[in-house]
Design a protein around this motif. Structure first.
Motif, PDB file in Angstrom:
ATOM      1  N   UNK A  54      36.895 -24.387 -45.881  1.00 34.84           N
ATOM      2  CA  UNK A  54      38.242 -24.500 -46.454  1.00 34.84           C
ATOM      3  C   UNK A  54      38.623 -23.230 -47.203  1.00 34.84           C
ATOM      4  N   UNK A  55      37.652 -22.554 -47.807  1.00 30.18           N
ATOM      5  CA  UNK A  55      37.925 -21.323 -48.556  1.00 30.18           C
ATOM      6  C   UNK A  55      38.409 -20.185 -47.657  1.00 30.18           C
ATOM      7  N   UNK A  56      38.271 -20.331 -46.342  1.00 27.52           N
ATOM      8  CA  UNK A  56      38.713 -19.286 -45.420  1.00 27.52           C
ATOM      9  C   UNK A  56      40.133 -19.504 -44.899  1.00 27.52           C
ATOM     10  N   UNK A  57      40.801 -20.516 -45.410  1.00 30.04           N
ATOM     11  CA  UNK A  57      42.211 -20.744 -45.085  1.00 30.04           C
ATOM     12  C   UNK A  57      43.089 -20.130 -46.166  1.00 30.04           C
ATOM     13  N   UNK A  58      44.287 -19.663 -45.803  1.00 29.56           N
ATOM     14  CA  UNK A  58      45.252 -19.295 -46.846  1.00 29.56           C
ATOM     15  C   UNK A  58      45.506 -20.517 -47.726  1.00 29.56           C
ATOM     16  N   UNK A  80      30.763 -40.247 -46.692  1.00 27.57           N
ATOM     17  CA  UNK A  80      30.799 -39.175 -47.683  1.00 27.57           C
ATOM     18  C   UNK A  80      31.592 -37.970 -47.185  1.00 27.57           C
ATOM     19  N   UNK A  81      32.301 -37.320 -48.120  1.00 28.57           N
ATOM     20  CA  UNK A  81      32.940 -36.031 -47.872  1.00 28.57           C
ATOM     21  C   UNK A  81      32.377 -35.068 -48.897  1.00 28.57           C
ATOM     22  N   UNK A  82      31.804 -33.964 -48.432  1.00 25.79           N
ATOM     23  CA  UNK A  82      31.210 -32.971 -49.302  1.00 25.79           C
ATOM     24  C   UNK A  82      31.715 -31.602 -48.873  1.00 25.79           C
ATOM     25  N   UNK A  83      32.283 -30.861 -49.815  1.00 27.73           N
ATOM     26  CA  UNK A  83      32.823 -29.534 -49.497  1.00 27.73           C
ATOM     27  C   UNK A  83      32.699 -28.633 -50.717  1.00 27.73           C
ATOM     28  N   UNK A  84      32.744 -27.344 -50.473  1.00 25.45           N
ATOM     29  CA  UNK A  84      32.793 -26.403 -51.588  1.00 25.45           C
ATOM     30  C   UNK A  84      34.141 -25.685 -51.570  1.00 25.45           C
ATOM     31  N   UNK A  85      34.553 -25.292 -52.758  1.00 27.64           N
ATOM     32  CA  UNK A  85      35.822 -24.603 -52.952  1.00 27.64           C
ATOM     33  C   UNK A  85      35.589 -23.429 -53.889  1.00 27.64           C
ATOM     34  N   UNK A  86      36.518 -22.507 -53.927  1.00 23.35           N
ATOM     35  CA  UNK A  86      36.412 -21.363 -54.828  1.00 23.35           C
ATOM     36  C   UNK A  86      36.669 -21.811 -56.265  1.00 23.35           C
ATOM     37  N   UNK A 102      30.853  -5.052 -37.330  1.00 20.69           N
ATOM     38  CA  UNK A 102      32.118  -4.324 -37.181  1.00 20.69           C
ATOM     39  C   UNK A 102      33.282  -5.277 -36.902  1.00 20.69           C
ATOM     40  N   UNK A 103      33.010  -6.360 -36.190  1.00 20.76           N
ATOM     41  CA  UNK A 103      34.040  -7.340 -35.853  1.00 20.76           C
ATOM     42  C   UNK A 103      33.996  -8.551 -36.782  1.00 20.76           C
ATOM     43  N   UNK A 104      33.306  -8.419 -37.911  1.00 19.22           N
ATOM     44  CA  UNK A 104      33.090  -9.550 -38.803  1.00 19.22           C
ATOM     45  C   UNK A 104      34.135  -9.718 -39.885  1.00 19.22           C
ATOM     46  N   UNK A 105      35.393  -9.520 -39.549  1.00 25.54           N
ATOM     47  CA  UNK A 105      36.487  -9.665 -40.507  1.00 25.54           C
ATOM     48  C   UNK A 105      36.485 -11.078 -41.086  1.00 25.54           C
ATOM     49  N   UNK A 106      36.597 -11.191 -42.427  1.00 27.09           N
ATOM     50  CA  UNK A 106      36.568 -12.508 -43.065  1.00 27.09           C
ATOM     51  C   UNK A 106      37.613 -12.567 -44.176  1.00 27.09           C
ATOM     52  N   UNK A 107      38.320 -13.683 -44.221  1.00 30.22           N
ATOM     53  CA  UNK A 107      39.390 -13.934 -45.187  1.00 30.22           C
ATOM     54  C   UNK A 107      38.954 -15.034 -46.150  1.00 30.22           C
ATOM     55  N   UNK A 108      39.300 -14.890 -47.434  1.00 25.96           N
ATOM     56  CA  UNK A 108      39.052 -15.919 -48.435  1.00 25.96           C
ATOM     57  C   UNK A 108      40.300 -16.134 -49.274  1.00 25.96           C
ATOM     58  N   UNK A 109      40.445 -17.341 -49.786  1.00 22.76           N
ATOM     59  CA  UNK A 109      41.435 -17.632 -50.808  1.00 22.76           C
ATOM     60  C   UNK A 109      41.021 -18.912 -51.519  1.00 22.76           C
ATOM     61  N   UNK A 113      39.175 -23.769 -59.869  1.00 22.33           N
ATOM     62  CA  UNK A 113      38.651 -25.114 -60.142  1.00 22.33           C
ATOM     63  C   UNK A 113      39.760 -26.103 -60.489  1.00 22.33           C
ATOM     64  N   UNK A 114      40.610 -25.756 -61.438  1.00 22.22           N
ATOM     65  CA  UNK A 114      41.660 -26.689 -61.860  1.00 22.22           C
ATOM     66  C   UNK A 114      42.677 -26.942 -60.755  1.00 22.22           C
ATOM     67  N   UNK A 115      43.076 -25.900 -60.049  1.00 26.82           N
ATOM     68  CA  UNK A 115      44.041 -26.060 -58.965  1.00 26.82           C
ATOM     69  C   UNK A 115      43.491 -26.896 -57.825  1.00 26.82           C
ATOM     70  N   UNK A 116      42.209 -26.702 -57.509  1.00 30.43           N
ATOM     71  CA  UNK A 116      41.586 -27.487 -56.454  1.00 30.43           C
ATOM     72  C   UNK A 116      41.520 -28.959 -56.850  1.00 30.43           C
ATOM     73  N   UNK A 117      41.112 -29.237 -58.093  1.00 31.35           N
ATOM     74  CA  UNK A 117      41.066 -30.626 -58.556  1.00 31.35           C
ATOM     75  C   UNK A 117      42.441 -31.278 -58.471  1.00 31.35           C
ATOM     76  N   UNK A 118      43.465 -30.519 -58.844  1.00 30.60           N
ATOM     77  CA  UNK A 118      44.824 -31.058 -58.760  1.00 30.60           C
ATOM     78  C   UNK A 118      45.190 -31.364 -57.303  1.00 30.60           C
TER      79      UNK A 118
END
Length: 137
Positions: A54-58, A80-86, A102-109, A113-118
């Motif tokens: 999920x952290x790799x989605x805008x 169960x649902x288990x996930x990590x967030x930024x 070289x082709x390992x481009x990676x995006x994070x956003x 903590x507070x925004x994710x909980x909300x």
């Protein structure tokens, strides 16, 4: 469905999974697909795990993925649902050569903590405790 489904857009990660999980044979299904379009039958899964996904989605797409009632619909009662967030707010972070590739481009956003909980609270329409625990069903 019996076994484990591993979904990723990353061919590199799927190759690593294929190598490391070969001994489990047909009990593991590898899927090169987009999480945004992932579908499972209602009440067909015991668990959904979303590590480093999920952290790799805008951030705006994270709220779509966080439609946890959809994920909860895939789970059998007591599932169960288990996930990590930024834990930090990140509107955009990019690594051009992730994992030294070289082709390992990676995006994070992330929403932090507070925004994710909300966002989880809104998705669940239920209370989330200070540790981020919430009932899904």
């Amino acid at each position: 469905m019996c076994g484990t489904v591993i979904e990723s857009l990353s061919a590199t990660q799927l190759d690593l999974a294929r190598q490391n999980l070969a001994r489990f044979g047909e009990r593991v299904t590898l899927s090169n697909s987009d999480t945004m379009f992932l579908e499972f039958s209602e009440k067909s899964l015991d668990a959904v795990v979303g590590f480093y996904s999920i952290i790799h989605f805008p951030r705006d797409e994270q709220t779509v993925v966080l439609k946890l009632k959809r994920i909860a619909g895939w789970l059998r009662p007591g599932g169960f649902f288990l996930a990590n967030f930024s834990s930090k707010q990140l509107s955009v972070a990019v690594n051009e050569k992730c994992l030294g590739d070289e082709n390992g481009w990676m995006f994070w956003s992330g929403w932090g903590a507070e925004g994710t909980l909300k966002n989880v609270q809104v998705a669940l329409q239920e209370e989330v405790d200070e540790k981020g625990h919430a009932p899904l069903l």
